[in-house]
Design an enzyme around this catalytic site. Structure first.
Site, PDB file in Angstrom:
ATOM      1  NE  ARG A  18      -1.647  -1.749   3.265  1.00  0.00           N
ATOM      2  CZ  ARG A  18      -2.637  -0.827   5.030  1.00  0.00           C
ATOM      3  NH1 ARG A  18      -3.498  -0.802   4.635  1.00  0.00           N
ATOM      4  NH2 ARG A  18      -1.703  -1.638   5.446  1.00  0.00           N
ATOM      5  CG  ASN A  36      -3.689  -5.066   3.136  1.00  0.00           C
ATOM      6  OD1 ASN A  36      -3.037  -4.280   2.051  1.00  0.00           O
ATOM      7  ND2 ASN A  36      -3.137  -4.863   4.356  1.00  0.00           N
TER       8      ASN A  36
END
Length: 90
Positions: A18, A36
């Site tokens: 990320r 996520n």
């Protein structure tokens, strides 16, 4: 302007996926988010020019050095213009 919606499969959580996706998107002046998912995938929605989104897509195919992607599902559409920056969703 276009929108990329991607689901990244493989070993992609817990490997700074990320954060590195956000860094790359900011470098490219792309807006949207990355998060996520509970099933172990990483989801990305990004908006920008088609050529910059293709650069981001190529990054998603590789990911950061410790990631092991198995596949990336991608859908393209017209941008909605609803984002002002690129964020990491928690």
């Amino acid at each position: 302007m276009k929108r990329l919606h991607a689901i990244v499969h493989g070993h992609v959580q817990g490997v700074y996926f990320r954060a590195t996706t956000q860094d790359r998107a900011v470098q490219l002046s792309i807006t949207g988010w990355v998060r996520n998912n509970a099933d172990g995938t990483v989801e990305v929605i990004a908006e920008g020019s088609k050529d910059k989104l293709e650069v981001l897509h190529n990054f998603l195919l590789q990911g950061p050095p410790s990631a092991r992607d198995s596949s990336v599902d991608v859908n393209w559409s017209d941008a909605a213009g609803t984002f002002y920056e690129f964020t990491v969703q928690r």
